[in-house]
Scaffold this active site. Structure first.
Site, PDB file in Angstrom:
ATOM      1  N   SER A   2       0.402  38.797  10.875  1.00 31.53           N
ATOM      2  CA  SER A   2      -0.725  39.250  10.069  1.00 31.53           C
ATOM      3  C   SER A   2      -1.724  39.995  10.957  1.00 31.53           C
ATOM      4  O   SER A   2      -1.356  40.967  11.610  1.00 31.53           O
ATOM      5  CB  SER A   2      -1.356  38.064   9.345  1.00 31.53           C
TER       6      SER A   2
ATOM      7  N   ASP B 237       5.164  39.408   0.803  1.00 34.72           N
ATOM      8  CA  ASP B 237       3.966  39.237   1.626  1.00 34.72           C
ATOM      9  C   ASP B 237       2.678  39.351   0.812  1.00 34.72           C
ATOM     10  O   ASP B 237       1.696  38.674   1.091  1.00 34.72           O
ATOM     11  CB  ASP B 237       3.936  40.304   2.728  1.00 34.72           C
TER      12      ASP B 237
ATOM     13  N   HIS C  55       3.340  35.494   2.294  1.00 38.44           N
ATOM     14  CA  HIS C  55       2.692  35.777   3.562  1.00 38.44           C
ATOM     15  C   HIS C  55       2.589  34.488   4.389  1.00 38.44           C
ATOM     16  O   HIS C  55       2.206  33.435   3.866  1.00 38.44           O
ATOM     17  CB  HIS C  55       1.292  36.342   3.300  1.00 38.44           C
TER      18      HIS C  55
END
Length: 552
Positions: free
Chosen positions: A213, A338, A453
């Site tokens: 991320s 995600d 995610h």
């Protein structure tokens, strides 16, 4: 049988007595000692050092400085506090300004300490707003515990802390408060590892930086900045690259003035001096973001405390800096859903199995992502994402399309663009692309859910092995595959070559074959695929980009 048990016990005792351990290690700041304990595998041990300072306590809105050192032996046995930041619901703060510390896991054999091991430096995610080098903790089970990677891959793992939120990424857009302090912290930590890791048994010329991320975008930034020349050999970006729409704030002054107003500072030429004198907790709380999503105002648009093009760490637009990574090997990829982490907040009905999601929500969401290009861009994008629909799309078709839009825009398409960019300028650097698609384990999510995610983190850090009762054998397969690919890559620059067996040969990515590997528990020869969402890559990177901008 009893005699066999006694012999085994004796062998274990002898192994314990002669366990290989670094003991006290001399670093540039002074001597440090950590813990040494046995790990899975016959006569395997782990040296662990937690809380080694890699820089001095940072000054307010200043670059990190070298640590002055210490007398005696520093007991490096506990994680230090995270950097000062808001909590997850942004109502209070936690952490400390004195936070620039790192942790090291060194795998050892029975008698001789390890030497010249590859080094993997982890950069945590959290939207540049929150996070810590140890990760989330449940009953002393820390998410970013490097033991499983280090032991199974025979590499040194380092996790480091960097400033986040207001103190890490506020910028006035000029020399007053240039910003990027969190990136400078990461750089200082990587440079410390390069200078000191040999004393821990590591190879300073074989450092791989990996992250997820905001940490994945940070990896990309660390690869393309001219500041890291000679420090980094390779990088792995999971669900985040420098080209993500949330990775660069192109108008930082606007938020800096908002923070100033919130803490009672002027917004004129006295603003910088006032901000530097303001209480750190007040500054941190003033950096809260508006995280109330909707199709009209998706949450990703609110992530404005992020890196900036400062003319220093990032001297140009990231797209123009990939030449600095031409000799670095690079893996980048995304999770197949995600964007769901944001979709559940922007369009809550997506997660309601009975409730339908209005098609209009998709139209509005697409329009919000294409706003600067106007209605034509919105119409073209909507047509792309509904091209397979009939006249009466099902509930699932609508919900999946919304997740796909958020996934593509926020993570997957920028990642593909970064891969193409790296491959196009690479000289000796190799490029590898992946899609992670192991289904989400949350029983409350829809049955059609893929990998949300951060779902990949538990597998990279070996949680199915560390906490086996919480997982099925198939999850241990996924973890084994990812640790093998990641650590082989750290050793050789090729995820297939190293000490660990892999389930299928992962071919390099290039602009001709567009090959990638899909990672899940069913891996085999059909896991090597081509042209990942190429139709949508073409829309966002070619069609959309070519349309004239009508508003900022």
């Amino acid at each position: 049988m009893a005699m066999l048990g006694l012999l085994l016990a004796a062998a274990l005792c002898l192994g314990s007595a002669s366990a290989a351990s670094l003991g006290t290690v001399m670093t540039e700041g002074g001597m440090v000692s950590g813990d040494n304990y046995g790990v899975s595998g016959l006569f395997r041990y782990m040296d662990v050092f937690k809380g080694i300072p890699f820089a001095a306590p940072p000054g307010r809105f200043e670059k990190p400085q070298p640590h002055p050192g210490w007398d005696g032996v520093l007991k490096a046995k506990d994680f230090r506090k995270r950097c000062l930041q808001v909590n997850l619901i942004q109502t209070m703060t936690r952490g400390d300004e004195d936070c620039l510390y790192l942790n090291i896991w060194v795998p050892q054999g029975r008698k001789e300490v390890s030497t010249n091991l590859p080094v993997m430096v982890w950069l945590f995610g959290g939207g540049f707003l929150v996070g810590a080098s140890s990760g989330a903790n449940f009953l002393d089970n820390y998410l970013y515990d490097g033991e499983e990677i280090a032991n199974r891959g025979n590499v040194i793992v380092v996790t480091l802390t960097y400033r986040v939120g207001t103190l890490g990424f506020l910028s006035t857009g000029d020399d007053g408060i240039p910003g990027n302090y969190g990136l400078w912290d990461q750089h200082a930590g990587i440079a410390w590892v390069h200078r000191n890791i040999k004393a821990f048994g590591g190879d300073p010329d074989n450092i791989t930086v990996f992250g997820e991320s905001a940490g994945g975008a940070s990896v990309n930034f660390q690869l393309i900045t001219p500041m890291n020349k000679g420090l980094i050999r390779r990088g792995i970006s999971q669900s985040g690259v420098a080209l993500c729409p949330w990775a660069i704030n192109r108008n930082p002054r606007q938020f800096a003035e908002l923070v100033a107003t919130r803490v009672g500072c002027p917004t004129d030429d006295k603003m910088v001096a006032c901000l530097k004198m303001t209480d750190a907790v007040a500054l941190t709380l003033a950096g809260t973001l508006e995280m109330h999503g909707s199709p009209e105002t998706p949450i990703v648009k609110a992530l404005v405390l992020s890196p900036v093009i400062d003319g220093d760490f990032l001297p140009d637009d990231p797209r123009n800096l990939f030449v600095n990574a031409a000799d670095r090997d690079y893996i980048a990829g995304a999770n197949d859903m995600d964007g769901h982490i944001f979709t559940g907040l922007d369009v809550p009905s997506v997660n309601q199995p009975i409730q339908s999601t209005p098609v209009e929500d998709l139209r509005v969401l697409v329009a919000s992502f294409t706003k600067e290009k106007g209605q034509q861009a919105a119409d073209l994008a909507y047509n792309e994402y509904t091209s397979t629909w009939g006249s009466r799309p099902s509930k699932v078709e609508v919900k999946r399309a919304i997740v796909e839009v958020e996934t593509d825009y926020t993570f997957l398409i920028p990642t593909q663009a970064a891969l193409y960019q790296h491959n196009s300028i690479a000289t000796t650097g190799r490029t590898y692309s992946y899609l992670f698609s192991q289904g989400n384990r949350n029983p409350g999510f829809p049955s059609w859910m893929g990998a949300d995610h951060a779902d990949d983190l538990q597998y990279v850090f070996g949680k199915p092995f560390a906490t086996p009762l919480g997982y099925w054998p198939k999850h241990r397969d996924v973890s084994r595959y990812m640790i093998a690919y990641w650590t082989n890559f750290a050793k050789t620059g090729d995820p297939n070559k190293g000490e660990s067996d892999v389930p299928v040969n992962w071919p390099p990515f290039n602009n001709q074959t567009h090959q990638y590997v899909e990672i899940n528990h069913r891996m085999g020869r059909n896991s090597v695929k081509q042209k990942l969402r190429l139709r949508f890559v073409n829309y966002w990177t070619n069609t959309f980009s070519a349309l004239p901008t009508i508003s900022e």
